[in-house]
Design an enzyme around this catalytic site. Sequence first.
Site, mmCIF file in Angstrom:
data_model
loop_
_atom_site.group_PDB
_atom_site.id
_atom_site.type_symbol
_atom_site.label_atom_id
_atom_site.label_comp_id
_atom_site.label_asym_id
_atom_site.label_seq_id
_atom_site.Cartn_x
_atom_site.Cartn_y
_atom_site.Cartn_z
ATOM 1 N N ASP A 125 2.787 5.433 -6.649
ATOM 2 C CA ASP A 125 4.045 5.281 -5.903
ATOM 3 C C ASP A 125 5.267 5.121 -6.797
ATOM 4 O OD1 ASP A 125 2.015 3.451 -3.719
ATOM 5 O OD2 ASP A 125 2.984 5.353 -3.237
ATOM 6 N N HIS A 138 0.867 -1.209 0.000
ATOM 7 C CA HIS A 138 0.000 0.000 0.000
ATOM 8 C C HIS A 138 0.893 1.244 0.000
ATOM 9 C CE1 HIS A 138 -3.418 2.481 0.679
ATOM 10 N NE2 HIS A 138 -3.706 2.203 1.929
ATOM 11 N N HIS A 164 -2.370 -2.218 -9.613
ATOM 12 C CA HIS A 164 -3.353 -1.564 -8.735
ATOM 13 C C HIS A 164 -4.626 -2.398 -8.736
ATOM 14 C CE1 HIS A 164 -5.912 1.537 -6.944
ATOM 15 N NE2 HIS A 164 -4.782 2.082 -6.537
HETATM 16 C C1 SDX Z 1 -1.427 2.153 -3.302
HETATM 17 O O1 SDX Z 1 -6.131 0.804 -3.174
HETATM 18 C C2 SDX Z 1 -5.669 1.965 -3.408
HETATM 19 O O2 SDX Z 1 -6.334 2.858 -3.909
HETATM 20 C C3 SDX Z 1 -4.216 2.169 -2.986
HETATM 21 C C4 SDX Z 1 -3.549 3.482 -3.380
HETATM 22 C C5 SDX Z 1 -4.153 4.652 -2.632
HETATM 23 O O3 SDX Z 1 -4.018 5.778 -3.130
HETATM 24 O O4 SDX Z 1 -4.654 4.450 -1.504
HETATM 25 O O5 SDX Z 1 -3.679 3.679 -4.757
HETATM 26 C C6 SDX Z 1 -2.067 3.465 -3.019
HETATM 27 O O6 SDX Z 1 -1.385 1.335 -2.436
HETATM 28 C C7 SDX Z 1 -0.922 1.881 -4.683
HETATM 29 C C8 SDX Z 1 -0.355 0.426 -4.840
HETATM 30 C C9 SDX Z 1 1.051 0.433 -4.280
HETATM 31 N N1 SDX Z 1 1.586 -0.958 -4.222
HETATM 32 C C10 SDX Z 1 2.545 -1.364 -5.056
HETATM 33 O O7 SDX Z 1 3.009 -0.689 -5.960
HETATM 34 C C11 SDX Z 1 3.070 -2.753 -4.738
HETATM 35 C C12 SDX Z 1 3.210 -3.561 -6.028
HETATM 36 N N2 SDX Z 1 1.856 -3.837 -6.525
HETATM 37 C C13 SDX Z 1 1.262 -5.117 -6.191
HETATM 38 O O8 SDX Z 1 1.602 -5.595 -4.935
HETATM 39 C C14 SDX Z 1 -0.225 -5.194 -6.573
HETATM 40 O O9 SDX Z 1 -0.330 -4.705 -7.838
HETATM 41 C C15 SDX Z 1 -1.243 -4.501 -5.693
HETATM 42 C C16 SDX Z 1 -1.123 -4.905 -4.260
HETATM 43 C C17 SDX Z 1 -1.132 -3.025 -5.801
HETATM 44 C C18 SDX Z 1 -2.623 -4.936 -6.205
HETATM 45 O O10 SDX Z 1 -2.736 -6.273 -5.987
HETATM 46 P P1 SDX Z 1 -4.056 -7.083 -6.387
HETATM 47 O O11 SDX Z 1 -5.130 -6.182 -6.859
HETATM 48 O O12 SDX Z 1 -4.373 -8.022 -5.283
HETATM 49 O O13 SDX Z 1 -3.606 -7.850 -7.684
HETATM 50 P P2 SDX Z 1 -3.033 -9.308 -7.695
HETATM 51 O O14 SDX Z 1 -1.978 -9.431 -6.654
HETATM 52 O O15 SDX Z 1 -4.182 -10.262 -7.683
HETATM 53 O O16 SDX Z 1 -2.330 -9.319 -9.118
HETATM 54 C C19 SDX Z 1 -2.988 -9.790 -10.268
HETATM 55 C C20 SDX Z 1 -1.879 -10.435 -11.081
HETATM 56 C C21 SDX Z 1 -1.130 -11.535 -10.307
HETATM 57 O O17 SDX Z 1 -0.596 -12.423 -11.262
HETATM 58 P P3 SDX Z 1 -1.439 -13.801 -11.612
HETATM 59 O O18 SDX Z 1 -1.755 -14.464 -10.306
HETATM 60 O O19 SDX Z 1 -2.687 -13.313 -12.349
HETATM 61 O O20 SDX Z 1 -0.503 -14.566 -12.493
HETATM 62 O O21 SDX Z 1 -0.874 -9.437 -11.395
HETATM 63 C C22 SDX Z 1 0.357 -9.774 -10.784
HETATM 64 C C23 SDX Z 1 0.029 -10.791 -9.682
HETATM 65 O O22 SDX Z 1 1.151 -11.642 -9.426
HETATM 66 N N3 SDX Z 1 0.929 -8.540 -10.232
HETATM 67 C C24 SDX Z 1 2.212 -8.208 -10.296
HETATM 68 C C25 SDX Z 1 2.304 -6.932 -9.719
HETATM 69 N N4 SDX Z 1 1.078 -6.546 -9.319
HETATM 70 C C26 SDX Z 1 0.236 -7.544 -9.641
HETATM 71 N N5 SDX Z 1 3.297 -8.868 -10.773
HETATM 72 C C27 SDX Z 1 4.484 -8.222 -10.666
HETATM 73 N N6 SDX Z 1 4.631 -6.981 -10.140
HETATM 74 C C28 SDX Z 1 3.570 -6.315 -9.637
HETATM 75 N N7 SDX Z 1 3.717 -5.107 -9.097
#
Ligand code: SDX
Length: 431
Positions: free
Chosen positions: A366, A267, A308
């Site tokens: 971010d 997050h 996201h």
């Molecule tokens: C913020 O919610 C909000 O609004 C948050 C925010 C706010 O203003 O409050 O916008 C702020 O928290 C932004 C997000 C910051 N986090 C990151 O940058 C961390 C990296 N991102 C990931 O951890 C992820 O994308 C999340 C946590 C942000 C979202 O995760 P989800 O929605 O649970 O998605 P998921 O994990 O189910 O991913 C779907 C697929 C998966 O692959 P498969 O299982 O389909 O094969 O996408 C892949 C994931 O492995 N994936 C990534 C990835 N993000 C998702 N693979 C590599 N790198 C990534 N960053």
Amino acid sequence: MTKPTKVTLTFDNGIEPIELPILSGNLGSDVIDIRTLGKHGIFTYDPGFLSTASCNSDITFIDGEKGLLYYRGYPIEQLAENCDFLEVAYLLINGELPNELEKKQFSSTIHQHTMLHDQLTNVFRGFRRDAHPMAVMVGVVGSMSAFYHDSVDVLDPILREITSNRLLAKVPTVAAWSYKYNIGQPFIYPQNHLNYAENFMHMMFATPCEKYEPNPVLAKAFERILILHADHEQNASTSTVRLAGSSGANPFACIAAGIASLWGPAHGGANEATLKMLEEIGDVSRISEFIKRAKDKNDSFRLMGFGHRVYRSMDPRAAIMQRTCYEVLNELGLHNDPLFKLALELEKIALEDEYFVSRRLYPNVDFYSGIVMRAMGIPNSMFTAIFALARTAGWIAQWNEMITNPEAKIGRPRQLYTGNTRRDFIPVDKR
Ligand code: SDX
């Protein structure tokens, strides 16, 4: 085709079908109102709330498909370009942009509440010097209910406004002092003649030994960074604030809970993690190695600042933040900043890679924010603290909306129990 107004649940074991209404908002997806399901002894299952709306809200709207973000209906691009942070905080909390008089009065009120109770300095001193600023912020903000207990009656609208103003005014001081404590410098008191961003920068970078004048270009960019982070509908930390507040907990404790949730690397902690990742990649030649790791299911590494839950296109904040990178780096003569160049190349390569394209993973807020803040002299460890001080405006708005909602109930999700069925106690000598 007209929109459906109800849905019927039918069961394959012959029990009576259940009709559920479909609710529409003013923008965005419709929702199935499942509130009556519990009476039938039936519950829904949605860990992580992938398909669940936890509330109705008038504050912020996100269209993940189109990459739109509105605060009270105003596009983030227009607010980031034309407003200062307190104007946006007023909008989020009160629902309308302030007129001249309202803006002047609100700004003056906030500036008169920036000081902390003097005994709060003792709370800072209870931490080890090397404590992470976020750990200090969680502790100090949580302790504020012990210093401002005259305004914690959440049912009194006047006291709610006083506490909201106290939080908006004091959290920047807590954040800046968390940094000063960490680096062993004396606390710098707020200067009420400075605007919100300048005041924070002054508390962060001034010392008693020499005059500090915030760079106006950097202060303006910092205001924009705060506006971009101010609210984002029902994200993890906002949902934490709402859930904590639903029990009637005092607002300082609720905001402290929000800070704690925001700290997570998935997050708000992602900005600090993104910069650490860029520093670890170090050079464009190593990007493919890290892209490979991000795609490897057996590797816990993820591309920080990417992806996201809601946006399935570019986070509009990331685009504005990228432009702010150019502006700040040029102002500081750092237009060849190697980390910014690395980030631009990483974004380009990732967005041409089928793994990211097929999963619709784009840079989020971010991805670039750390580069801007680092260029401004802000250490990595303070990135999330700054996210928290900006999001305090949104948390306050969402908390007030929850508290004043006549349908508000304590949040109490159910579960799917997968543990042991009933069994009898076994004495220790028989185990
Ligand atoms: C913020 O919610 C909000 O609004 C948050 C925010 C706010 O203003 O409050 O916008 C702020 O928290 C932004 C997000 C910051 N986090 C990151 O940058 C961390 C990296 N991102 C990931 O951890 C992820 O994308 C999340 C946590 C942000 C979202 O995760 P989800 O929605 O649970 O998605 P998921 O994990 O189910 O991913 C779907 C697929 C998966 O692959 P498969 O299982 O389909 O094969 O996408 C892949 C994931 O492995 N994936 C990534 C990835 N993000 C998702 N693979 C590599 N790198 C990534 N960053």
